[in-house]
Each structure stands twice: as C-alpha cells, then as structure tokens.
Design an enzyme around this catalytic site. Structure first.
Site, mmCIF file in Angstrom:
data_model
loop_
_atom_site.group_PDB
_atom_site.id
_atom_site.type_symbol
_atom_site.label_atom_id
_atom_site.label_comp_id
_atom_site.label_asym_id
_atom_site.label_seq_id
_atom_site.Cartn_x
_atom_site.Cartn_y
_atom_site.Cartn_z
ATOM 1 N N GLU A 66 0.875 -1.304 -0.069
ATOM 2 C CA GLU A 66 0.068 0.053 -0.055
ATOM 3 C C GLU A 66 0.721 1.320 -0.154
ATOM 4 O OE1 GLU A 66 -0.602 -2.642 1.884
ATOM 5 O OE2 GLU A 66 -2.683 -3.347 1.128
ATOM 6 N N HIS A 135 -11.525 -5.055 9.300
ATOM 7 C CA HIS A 135 -12.412 -4.634 8.057
ATOM 8 C C HIS A 135 -13.777 -3.905 7.991
ATOM 9 C CE1 HIS A 135 -9.685 -8.189 7.027
ATOM 10 N NE2 HIS A 135 -10.012 -7.732 5.626
#
Ligand SMILES: Cc1ncc(C[n+]2csc(CCOP(=O)(O)OP(=O)(O)O)c2C)c(N)n1
Lengths: 333, 321
Positions: A66, A135
């Site tokens: 990322e 999440h």
C-alpha cells in the site's frame, strides 16, 4: 448543460466503473492502479472489465504494497499522469497514511507552491457486513483532518458517478470514500449525465423540525429515520455533506437556523471524529438559534465486533437516529 | 515412526471436514463475514505445527482455521467462534479471521496482510531478552512478502538474531494476483536469504516433506536462537474467500493441483506401506465427521454475548483508576 433526455438503470458500483471508463477514454493520462483491480476485477468488483478494455498498462495490478503504490501514484501525478489509486479498504489505507499525509498532502505547501499532486485515491469504508474489527471501520475523519486533501463521500449513485471527473480535474489530492454497503444500491443516472459539484452539501429531504446531518453510508439510515419520524408528526430535514473536507457550513447552518435542532450522524467513532467536528461547527455558528443541544449518533467506541447483534448495537441505525431526533424535538420526557 | 503419518492424516482430515462444513454453513448463512478456507493447504499447518512444543508461540493470518485446529484448539470452541457465540475462542468477537487462544500461545489470525509479522518478531524479542528458548512460528502467504512489513520484520529478526520461524504458505495467488505478477524474484527462499536468514522450501502438499523440512527449521531456530525462513509450496483448492467468484484461475490448473491433494498423497502412502487399510481410513472419517457434527451442535447451542457487554475488552478490566 443539455437537459437529460432519458435515464438508465445502474448500480453504485457500475456508476463508478462507468465514470472510470469514461475518464480513461477521455484522457490518456488517467490510469487505475491498486491491488486486484485488473485480473480480479477489484476487491469489490468495481473495476471488472476495465483491464480487458484498457490493458495492463492502464489497469495495473499492484502487489500488496500500500505505501509503495500510493507513493508511486503521488510520483506519477507529479510526473504528469492522472492516477486513480484504489485501496481495497480504509483499514488497509493506514499502511499508506504516511505517504498520503506526509507527502501527498504537504508537498504543495512544503515546496512553496511548486509541486501540486493531482491524485485521486478511492477506497471502501464502513461496516455492517460482519467483517469484524479489521475490515469494518469508518476512518474518514482521519483523512478529513488533513489540510491539503479534499475528501469526498458519495452517498448516491449520481455522486458516485459524477464526482470522479471533477476530482481528476482537481490539481490537488482527492480521497473518495465508497461505503461498502452501497455498491449494490440500484438506481438510475440521467443520460446524458448531469455534472455534479465537488463542494457543497445537498438537502436530500426537506423538513422543518430537526436537521439530520450525515454522509456516505448513513444517508439511507437517516432517510429511513425521517420516514419514521414523519409518521409521528416530526418533519426532519436530511443533509448529505457529500464533501467531508471542506465542509459546507453554509448549507448546514442555514438548515439548523430554520429547524433549530440538529442531530449529527456518522459511522465513525464518536470521540474526536467527523461527528465531533460537525457538531462543533453547528455550535459555533448556530448557538443562538438552537432549541436543543446538538445530538450525535455515531459508532459506539469499540472495535467493530463480528456477531450481527453486537455489530448492529455498535453502529448507527435508523432507530437510534429517530430516537435522538425525537429527544431533540420532544425533550427527554 | 510408524503411526506418525496416520496421526497427521487424521489431523488434516479434521481440518478438511471442518472447513467443508463451514462452507455449507456459510451458504446457509449460519456463518457470516469473510471466510477463507485452507482446503488444499492442510499439510502445511499439520507438518509445521507438529514440530512445535506447547511453550512455542504462533501468529497467523485470516486463513487460520487449519492452524488453530492443528495447534490443538478445541473444535467446538472454534466452530462457536465461526458462529459468533460467546463460547467461541475469541468470545465470538473475532469470527473466522480472528481466532485467538492464550492457552495455546496462539496470537491470532490477523486480517491485515503482513500485520502479524512484526508481532512475531516482538514475541521472539521478548523470549530473547528473557533468556527463554522458545520458538515463535509466523505463518503468512506469499502475497505478504511484497509488504514492507515483511522486509522490516525479517531484517529485524536477522539483525537481532531472534528465534522466529517464518513460514511462507505459497499458494501461488494473493487473491487474484499470481506470484509472478506480484514478485520480481519468484524464488521466495532466495529472496529471504538476502537477509542472511537460512531459507529453504518444501513440497507443501506432502505432509511428510513439510514435517521433515519444519523439523530441521525448528531445530535450527532453537539451536541458533536466530530466524529461519521456510517456504511451503502449496495451493488453495477453493476461492480466496467465500466471497470470491474465482475468475482468475484456470480450472485445469485447479484440477491438476487436486491430483496432488495432501490427503490423497498421505492416504495412498498409508495404504502402500500397509500402515492403514481402507477400512481404517473410513473409520477415521466417521470419527472426524462425528467430531464436526458435535462442534456444530455445540455452536448452535452456545449463547450469544449479552449486548450490555458490547464495550467490554476495549480497555483492560480491573485496572485501578
Ligand atoms: C494490508 C492489506 N491489504 C490488502 C488486504 C486484502 N487482502 C486480504 S488477503 C489478500 C491476499 C493475500 O495473499 P497471500 O498473502 O498470498 O495469502 P493467501 O490469502 O493466499 O493465504 C488481500 C489482498 C488486506 N487484508 N490487508
């Protein structure tokens, strides 16, 4: 602007895909990169089919890196491209937060105005799907905190489609939050589509007794709450912020000055987050117009748990929103 | 060691049958969230974890059912976690991706790719500082090796000589991204060796091959006090998660790997060597299926956490303020 000649059915997911497709057709500098955006079609299926149309150069699958690929997006933007970087979810974006905050958001200022970063970052946010504590979070407030970024939260199909083009035209970094529960939302787009502004909140439902101020995935819950309140004779106005940075104080302020009551609804945690910011702005601007304390409905301060009943208890619901609005209108009794 | 392979076969079958049931229960909406099946990779967990002793620690990923069961965590408690019940190993709060057990020094299924690696290094550091000869085994997929956290962690472990066993479960795909499309160097052991860490790979479909490789690796970590990297070459037979339509793999490739099913390899070998008969294997299957049935019954009967307890475990309890 030509008047819409017709409407076409679509979904929130397809609307974003269509906007990316048109952007890539229109402008060679635009490309998409992120984990599984190509072969897989996007973690949430948003970019399905784009690889086939535009090829691997412009629909680039990245490794799990990322910080690396967001930083590369910043570099590519500096180098003259117009990247769209997809981060699978906001939780994972924290691995890239350094690049976003310390580089993308600061470069223009640090360089005395020499280097702007025309980068668009899209990411999924939000809970409600029983995905537990790594999440499910809504961390929009982290990004809305940062000067140098523009932060958008499209809550409707029109915004999901329409915000991308002006975001790409923006000379500075834009972060777009897509609530995971919206992707399957069905609706229509005007054909040809009408342009939407990047800034400015929208009144999604007019009302006179209380203003519900919200954004993104909570809009639907606020509209449901407003329906429910209407049944008991309470007229709620629903404002969709659309842009979390900058925040449109004028639209919010004008509404609250008319209704005299405000409930701020946000899926992020209550402390030091979006809801705290919006409530403070209302207090600063509308203090003398208020008939009740500004109310807040936000996520309970707990990492989001897996079981449905606990997750539901942790997140804002239409019931909690309606209850907060009733309390503001009718008082505690 | 007669009997070892049979025991391993049983362990692998427990994982297989447990997960097949989980898939059914997911379709029936008894289990929700993201569920990542380990089917096809069972030999890795069984082969490696079999080499650990009770005092050793483990860190893993969201694909953690196999690790938990192989580590000896109670199947009913794991199933209860899948159901989100309070009797689950994480009181239901974690679900499939976040199995934990202090009793087993099982420091959890981490849902952030690469997120568990620094944790394993820290556990190793604590042992090192306190002069304890324990091993921390850290499981992760090959996709995690592209993350900065992998590189930072293995460098630290090598630099400080910490007793960490890095176990890369190379199933060739990180979601839809094939190894060659995510790594510039696809020889993963070679890549790890760049950090001056002893590194080798093994056939992850053959539980005996994994056991031998892991035995050597664990012994080296224990003796040297420093890290070792082990790559297990394996394959997941199912999609990345129950949510994944699996559009990116060739069906023929999946079928080819299925011919190397770790259960089949072990079963054939047991029969060849005369260490088990078909009937023995059927009996094991019956027993394992009964255990799975019982775990589902226990999970169905287990209680839900009281909503009033929603905000428990955000901060430690019983701390004077
Ligand atoms: C930091 C981070 N980025 C992205 C994801 C989404 N994601 C979950 S699993 C996965 C693939 C990981 O592949 P690998 O490490 O090879 O392990 P496998 O799933 O194959 O066991 C991805 C991209 C995530 N969970 N965390």
């Amino acid at each position: 602007m030509t008047a819409p000649t017709s409407v076409r059915p679509t979904t929130y997911r397809e609307a974003i895909r269509e906007a990316m497709r048109e952007a890539m057709r229109r402008d060679d500098r635009v490309f998409l990169m992120g984990e599984d955006v190509g072969r897989y079609g996007g973690g949430f299926g948003v970019s399905l089919g784009l690889l086939e149309e535009f090829g691997e150069d412009r629909v680039r699958d990245t490794p799990l890196s990322e910080s690396g690929f967001v930083g590369a997006g910043i570099g590519a933007a500096l180098g003259g491209m117009r990247p769209i970087v997809e981060i699978m979810t906001v939780n994972f974006s924290l691995l890239a937060l350094d690049q976003i905050l310390n580089t993308a958001a600061t470069l223009l200022h640090m360089s005395g105005g020499q280097f702007n970063v025309p980068l668009v970052i899209r990411m999924t946010t939000g809970g409600g799907r029983q995905l537990a504590a790594q999440h499910s979070h809504s961390l929009e407030g982290y990004y809305a905190h940062i000067p140098g970024l523009r932060v958008l939260a499209p809550a409707t199909i029109e915004d999901a489609y329409g915000m991308l083009e002006p975001a790409l035209a923006d000379p500075d970094p834009v972060v777009i939050f897509e609530h995971g529960s919206l992707y399957n939302e069905k609706g229509t787009l005007p054909d040809p589509p009408t342009a939407v502004p990047l800034e400015g909140a929208a009144v999604r439902r007019a009302g006179t007794d209380v203003t519900l101020v919200t954004s993104g995935g909570c809009l639907g819950r606020c509209l449901d709450a407003a329906d429910d309140l209407a049944g008991s004779g309470i007229s709620a106005e629903v404002i969709d912020l659309r842009s979390l940075r900058p925040i449109d104080d004028d639209t919010v302020g004008a509404s609250v000055s008319r209704t005299h009551r405000a409930i701020v609804v946000d899926e992020g945690w209550r402390s030091v987050g979006m809801s705290a910011e919006v409530a403070a702005r209302i207090a600063e601007r509308c203090f003398y117009d208020l008939d009740a304390p500004v109310g807040r409905v936000a996520a309970v301060e707990v990492p989001i748990p897996y079981p449905r009943h606990l997750e539901a208890a942790a997140l804002p619901s239409a019931e909690r929103i309606a209850a907060a609005a009733r309390k503001a209108v009718l008082g505690d009794g | 060691m007669t009997g070892a392979l049979l025991a391993q076969y049983r362990e692998m079958l427990r994982i297989r049958r447990f997960e097949e049931r989980c898939a059914e229960l997911y379709s029936a909406e008894r289990i929700r969230g993201f569920v990542h099946l380990y089917i096809g990779e069972e030999a890795v967990a069984v082969g490696v974890i079999g080499q650990l002793v009770q005092d050793d620690a483990m860190v893993t990923t969201y694909r953690d059912h196999g690790h938990a069961l192989a580590r000896g965590m109670d199947m009913a408690a794991v199933m209860s976690e899948m159901f989100g019940r309070v009797e689950g190993v994480s009181r239901g709060r974690g679900g499939s991706m976040h199995l934990f057990s202090a009793e087993h020094r099982f420091y959890g299924g981490n849902g952030i790719v690469g997120g568990g690696l620094p944790l394993a290094v820290g556990l190793g550091l604590a042992d090192h500082l306190q002069g304890r000869e324990r091993v921390t085994a850290c499981f992760f997929g090959e996709g995690a090796m592209a993350e900065g956290e992998f590189h930072e962690s293995i460098n630290l472990a090598a630099l400080w000589q910490l007793p960490v066993l890095f176990v890369c479960e190379n199933n060739l795909y990180a979601m839809g991204t094939a190894l060659a499309r995510s790594e510039s160097e696809t020889d993963l052991a070679l890549k790890a060796a760049a950090y001056e860490v002893p590194a080798w790979s093994c056939d992850g479909m053959d539980v005996e091959a994994v056991s031998h490789a892991a035995q050597r690796a664990v012994a080296l970590v224990r003796d040297s006090g420093g890290p070792v990297f082990l790559e297990a070459r394996t394959y997941r037979f199912r999609a990345h998660s129950m949510y994944d339509p699996d559009r990116y793999r060739d069906k023929a490739e999946i079928e080819l790997w299925r011919t190397r099913d770790p259960l089949r390899i072990a079963a054939d070998r047991l029969l060849d060597r005369g260490e088990a008969t078909d009937e023995d294997l059927r009996d094991i299957d019956t027993e394992v299926t009964e255990e799975v049935d019982a775990s589902v019954a226990a999970a169905e009967a287990a209680a839900w956490e009281d909503v009033d307890h929603l905000t428990r475990f955000v901060m430690s309890e019983g701390v004077p303020t």
